[in-house]
Design a protein around this motif. Sequence first.
Motif, short mmCIF file in Angstrom:
data_model
loop_
_atom_site.label_atom_id
_atom_site.label_comp_id
_atom_site.label_asym_id
_atom_site.label_seq_id
_atom_site.Cartn_x
_atom_site.Cartn_y
_atom_site.Cartn_z
N ASP A 101 0.82 -1.22 0.00
CA ASP A 101 0.00 0.00 0.00
C ASP A 101 0.85 1.26 0.00
O ASP A 101 0.44 2.30 -0.51
CB ASP A 101 -0.98 -0.02 1.18
CG ASP A 101 -0.29 -0.14 2.52
OD1 ASP A 101 0.88 -0.54 2.56
OD2 ASP A 101 -0.94 0.15 3.55
N VAL A 102 2.08 1.16 0.54
CA VAL A 102 2.98 2.31 0.55
C VAL A 102 3.24 2.85 -0.87
O VAL A 102 3.40 4.05 -1.07
CB VAL A 102 4.34 1.93 1.20
CG1 VAL A 102 4.98 0.76 0.52
CG2 VAL A 102 5.31 3.09 1.17
N GLY A 103 3.26 1.96 -1.83
CA GLY A 103 3.65 2.37 -3.18
C GLY A 103 2.50 2.92 -4.02
O GLY A 103 2.72 3.54 -5.06
N ILE A 104 1.26 2.72 -3.56
CA ILE A 104 0.12 3.09 -4.40
C ILE A 104 0.04 4.61 -4.66
O ILE A 104 -0.10 5.02 -5.81
CB ILE A 104 -1.22 2.58 -3.78
CG1 ILE A 104 -1.12 1.10 -3.41
CG2 ILE A 104 -2.38 2.81 -4.75
CD1 ILE A 104 -0.80 0.17 -4.54
N PRO A 105 0.17 5.45 -3.59
CA PRO A 105 0.08 6.89 -3.87
C PRO A 105 1.19 7.36 -4.83
O PRO A 105 0.94 8.18 -5.71
CB PRO A 105 0.26 7.54 -2.50
CG PRO A 105 0.05 6.48 -1.50
CD PRO A 105 0.34 5.18 -2.15
#
Lengths: 366, 304
Positions: A101-105
């Motif tokens: 989820d860290v990479g989604i933004p």
Amino acid sequence: MRDRNSKGFSRRSVLKGLGVAGLAAAAPTVYVKNAWAEGKSISVGTYKGTQAEYIRQQVIPKFESDFKCKVSQAEGSTLNQIAQLRIQKSNPVFSVMFLDDVGIPIARDEGLIARLDLSKIGNSQRVAKRFVMKDNYAIAFCVSSAAPYYNTESAQPLTSYAQLWSEDFRGAFMMSTPKQTQGVFLPVVAAALVTGLPLTEAQYQISKAWDKMAELKPNVQTIYESNVTAVLQVSQGQAKVGGLELSKVVLPYTTQGAPVDLCYPKEGIFGVPGCMTLVNNCPNPDLALAFMDRMLDPEIQKGLAESAYAAPTVSGIELDPAVAKLLPYPEGRLDEMKLVLLDWNVINSQRSDIIERTNQIFGVRG
Amino acid sequence: MKPHRQPLVYLLMTLPGVLFLLVAFIAPVVVMLSSSFLTQTSQGIDLPITFSNYWRVIDTPLYGHVIWITLRISLYTTLLALFVGFPIAMVIARGGPFYSRLAIIIVVAPLVVSVVIRTYGWSLLLANNKSGVLNWTLAHLGFGPIATHLMYTETAVVLGSLHVFLPMMVLPLSSAIARVNPAVEEAAGTLGANGWRLLWYIMLPLCKPGILAGASVVFSLTAASFVTPAILGGSYALMLGNLVEQQILAVYDWPFGSALAVVMVLLIYGVNGLAGWAFDSKHLPRASRGLALRRAPRLRGSLS
């Protein structure tokens, strides 16, 4: 005369039944299932380790057979996956990319990934709402917890993160690199210990963590990048504790009898949703969405959870009781296990500083 | 073939190689160099032109420290490779067919195994626990359960690099030794030079081109290596290659990663140039020049 309301067979119902049966029997000759996908190919960027192995052996061969297509798999970690997407932005090779989820933004803001058409991912209806993420730019297929791990023959499980700083672990702690998602959690823990705030609030105080991190230096044997190797090294006695690390990396070895296990400190542990994203302008997006749908299939979700020890995101999965007790599943257990989900919008803006500070503290011996 | 056509033929012969190098080496180097003076934005690399990336390398103590570690590890590896490699090269050049072939096989055989696998092999040998092969052996020799903690140290990186790059020293050295006329060694022996004198005053000076070539390759490859320090060095033996990878892949700061890469290349060229200049006999102090002949007047007479 026969009663109209009687439940016996009428000539019409018999003819209708025969018609349906005939069509069903003839269907294979006029309709080939998933014919649209025949001969197409996609590349999928997955995580590493046991989960990748399950996908390679159990998911891809069946999917290729069902869709008469070709799926290439490459393994990596989130920031490396994003680096690949950046390099290939004008001419993408990958169609599906797994990102924490860290990479989604980051990936969304840079235009590396596309919004998902959930109508083409039938199984997305079963996914808990909180795991359809960032305005439909990602859908989680598993949730790992991240915690310290320890050698069960030479150490006791940590009951509090503060114990990591104790003299018992001089030169015996292998720390995960902040280049990977799970490596960012330790500065949050240090901030929590310094400020006395819970982990959910301490994530906004990382700037206060660095003196505490420097105090950890005598205990740090090294900072590792290969998490699978590090878990094996701790299990072999190279160090007493390691981490923080994902449950899907540690628990497969625990259940196979290796002397290594996760700790559950009282302050709580972290949650890391593993997500699937559709690469912007990728080859064969429909096939990519079909692959995502397959990953959310209840049978695959159960298999993934029981082989890689990451919780499913789809509701209604009956897990093996031995596995179920280790995982934050069903959804309500996320809160029960004090699973902290970080605000990556805040952390990401400090990511390079976290890496640089870690280098400065731990890049010099003595 | 007419002599005046020869330059054209040479040009055509070298054209594929030159084109390959232009595309695969020079163009990326130009891109890297220009990137190092630009700025990273959320949309990619852009103007303004800045020297801040280089200033950051100079101004941050960490990077000076990493440069020093890189130099130290590369230098130690090169010296050890020379020390270990010279006798092997002597066997290859002078050992007769059987021993020569055997030595070549021993030196070259590891090249067929991936560097990653060999390096993981070293991590098993040097592991800081009682099951590490070195510690296990020392424990059985009575040195205690965990006698060494070599993993994640510069020593581990030097050992791993030595294993990987030793052939690069041995092969040019053996070639240089093979070119030394055996009559020179025989003459020195006849005139009373013992083994050490022969090595120090005759062989080493005459093998200088091979030593320089091998040292240059080993130093350059070690200084630019990534896998070995990443696996064996960990956080306490960070080298420039690891920082470049970190900045480009994890931090997504291409300009700063490029600046670090430029520094690494300059460092390698600088040390190689310095070594070449220092070993050039014109720049050697008189005392070091022609040691063999000055200290062995009888030999000088016999060779002249």
